[in-house]
Motif scaffolding. Structure first.
Motif, PDB file in Angstrom:
ATOM      1  N   PHE A  87       0.946  -1.080  -0.085  1.00 40.29           N
ATOM      2  CA  PHE A  87      -0.042  -0.115  -0.018  1.00 40.29           C
ATOM      3  C   PHE A  87       0.751   1.450  -0.016  1.00 40.29           C
ATOM      4  N   SER A  88       0.109   2.315  -0.144  1.00 43.10           N
ATOM      5  CA  SER A  88       0.839   3.506  -0.298  1.00 43.10           C
ATOM      6  C   SER A  88       0.587   4.369   0.897  1.00 43.10           C
ATOM      7  N   THR A  89       1.526   5.303   1.309  1.00 39.11           N
ATOM      8  CA  THR A  89       1.417   5.897   2.599  1.00 39.11           C
ATOM      9  C   THR A  89       2.225   7.639   2.296  1.00 39.11           C
ATOM     10  N   CYS A  90       1.931   8.518   3.209  1.00 41.63           N
ATOM     11  CA  CYS A  90       2.650   9.691   3.166  1.00 41.63           C
ATOM     12  C   CYS A  90       4.056   9.510   3.602  1.00 41.63           C
ATOM     13  N   ALA A  94       2.219  11.301  11.800  1.00 40.98           N
ATOM     14  CA  ALA A  94       2.680  10.690  13.182  1.00 40.98           C
ATOM     15  C   ALA A  94       2.577   8.952  13.020  1.00 40.98           C
ATOM     16  N   SER A  95       1.490   8.658  12.417  1.00 46.52           N
ATOM     17  CA  SER A  95       1.517   7.227  12.201  1.00 46.52           C
ATOM     18  C   SER A  95       2.683   6.778  11.651  1.00 46.52           C
ATOM     19  N   CYS A  96       2.770   7.243  10.495  1.00 45.19           N
ATOM     20  CA  CYS A  96       3.998   6.650   9.455  1.00 45.19           C
ATOM     21  C   CYS A  96       5.178   6.737  10.436  1.00 45.19           C
ATOM     22  N   ALA A  97       5.607   7.981  10.770  1.00 46.57           N
ATOM     23  CA  ALA A  97       6.959   8.180  11.747  1.00 46.57           C
ATOM     24  C   ALA A  97       6.994   7.321  12.781  1.00 46.57           C
ATOM     25  N   ASN A  98       5.802   6.793  13.545  1.00 42.24           N
ATOM     26  CA  ASN A  98       5.941   5.971  14.638  1.00 42.24           C
ATOM     27  C   ASN A  98       5.748   4.439  14.110  1.00 42.24           C
ATOM     28  N   GLY A  99       5.983   4.153  13.101  1.00 42.24           N
ATOM     29  CA  GLY A  99       6.051   2.694  12.769  1.00 42.24           C
ATOM     30  C   GLY A  99       4.804   2.183  12.453  1.00 42.24           C
ATOM     31  N   PRO A 101       2.380   2.658   9.421  1.00 38.40           N
ATOM     32  CA  PRO A 101       1.854   3.242   8.199  1.00 38.40           C
ATOM     33  C   PRO A 101       0.561   2.939   7.862  1.00 38.40           C
ATOM     34  N   SER A 102      -0.054   1.683   8.183  1.00 42.51           N
ATOM     35  CA  SER A 102      -1.404   1.520   7.708  1.00 42.51           C
ATOM     36  C   SER A 102      -2.509   2.310   8.300  1.00 42.51           C
ATOM     37  N   VAL A 315       4.667  -2.806   8.867  1.00 42.53           N
ATOM     38  CA  VAL A 315       5.744  -2.134   8.088  1.00 42.53           C
ATOM     39  C   VAL A 315       6.104  -2.906   7.031  1.00 42.53           C
ATOM     40  N   PRO A 316       5.530  -2.869   5.847  1.00 41.14           N
ATOM     41  CA  PRO A 316       5.824  -3.718   4.645  1.00 41.14           C
ATOM     42  C   PRO A 316       7.230  -3.978   4.350  1.00 41.14           C
TER      43      PRO A 316
END
Length: 365
Positions: A87-90, A94-99, A101-102, A315-316
């Motif tokens: 999947f794609s993420t920004c 905060a969610s992405c930066a904290n591991g 990303p979903s 985290v893919p």
């Protein structure tokens, strides 16, 4: 370039397999020639307009293939690399930066809009824009331009014709167990629904050395396969009181549970089957607006925890290689769930998935 793609055109309509034009990969994009791609329940939900992705659009979000070209700024892969698509993420919230990303704050727009961030598409049909970038990839195409963050490099020895489901459905179930529930060895586990996601959860419970492992479904053939894959007990909910039977097997209530159905009544049964301080995870997708009642007066006495889980909270780039390693070591035989179809038979694969004739369809280019 000319590509062959399956295009969703409207609710209830079969995908239209046709020749489209594909642009050169843009900044941050990787052009991938697909070897195979899984078909996921989410693809069917979007095709049937349960989720509002504009049509016409090329769906598909469990692609596996080989890198053909890279666009400006791409640094993580190069032509010839074998890759799996997720999947794609920004990458910056905060969610992405904290591991996590979903749970990206832009997840829906990035994965379901059928467009790049600037509103453009990579596909066209005689000048008519066709939606692309579904989950950053639109893998129902012989070649597609994929956002770099969706691309996971895999070993050249890994079988690309099988790997596609590791992009979404398999880690959705397995990740709910290994990343969210994180059961202790010897703890009890139950999965409701033994489709591809539920079976993946069961396989993960076996990796975690849970015991007993209980599978619940209404299809005896699936329950038989569940036993072959590691279930110690199976329950056909059409013929037994599920909650009573689970409490009997577990001596009072189960430690960990997964609902892979998204059915409100099944969700209630899952919660009611929990033991003291039990932890349940909902991974089955339901239509927006679906509500489920639970007895909060009694459930609060158990100290139970209920988690809502998307994409296995993975985290893919780290979890997918872990699953590949487990598969290659013989500990995670997800290939037992797969049936392959030629790409030209993609609509048959959708129908077989809907009827339950096939647990996990994979179309091969």
């Amino acid at each position: 370039m000319k590509v062959t793609a399956a295009v969703a055109t409207g609710r209830g309509k079969p995908l239209a397999v046709k020749e489209l034009d594909l642009e050169e990969p843009g900044p941050g994009e990787v052009q991938v020639r697909m070897v195979a791609t899984g078909i996921c329940h989410t693809d069917a939900l979007v095709r049937d307009e349960v989720y509002p992705t504009p049509m016409p659009v090329v769906l598909g979000h469990e692609g596996a293939g080989v890198v053909e070209k890279v666009g400006p700024g791409v640094t993580t892969v190069e032509p010839g690399d074998h890759v799996l698509l997720s999947f794609s993420t920004c990458g910056t919230c905060a969610s992405c930066a904290n591991g996590h990303p979903s749970y990206c704050t832009q997840f829906f727009g990035l994965n379901f809009s059928g467009r790049r961030a600037d509103g453009t598409t990579a596909f066209s049909d005689h000048g008519q824009p066709i939606g692309s970038h579904f989950f950053g990839q639109s893998s129902f195409s012989s070649v597609s331009n994929v956002v770099e963050c969706s691309v996971v490099k895999v070993p050249p020895t890994a079988p690309l014709e099988l790997l596609g489901p590791l992009g979404c459905s398999v880690p959705t179930g397995a990740g709910a167990v290994l990343n969210v529930l994180d059961p202790e060895a010897g703890s009890s586990f139950v999965v409701f629904g033994t489709g591809a996601v539920g079976m993946s959860a069961l396989l993960a419970a076996r990796v975690a050395n849970c015991s007993p492992i209980i599978a619940v479904d209404i299809v005896d053939s699936r329950l038989e396969l569940a036993k072959e894959l590691g279930a110690t007990h199976v329950i056909n909910s059409r013929g037994e009181n599920v909650v009573e039977r689970i409490k009997e097997i577990t001596n009072g209530g189960v430690d960990y549970a997964v609902d892979a159905t998204g059915n409100r009544e099944v969700f209630r049964s899952m919660v009611d089957s929990l033991g003291s301080r039990g932890h349940a995870a909902l991974v089955g997708l339901a239509a927006p607006g679906t509500e489920a009642a639970i007895d909060i007066g009694l459930t609060i006495l158990t100290g139970a925890k209920i988690s809502m889980v998307i994409e296995g909270d993975m985290v893919p780039h780290t979890f997918i290689p872990r699953l590949i390693s487990l598969y290659q070591d013989g500990q995670f035989p997800f290939d037992r769930l797969i049936k392959s179809y030629p790409f030209a038979e993609i609509n048959t694969a959708f129908e077989d998935s809907k009827s339950g004739a096939t647990l996990k369809p994979v179309v091969v280019f």
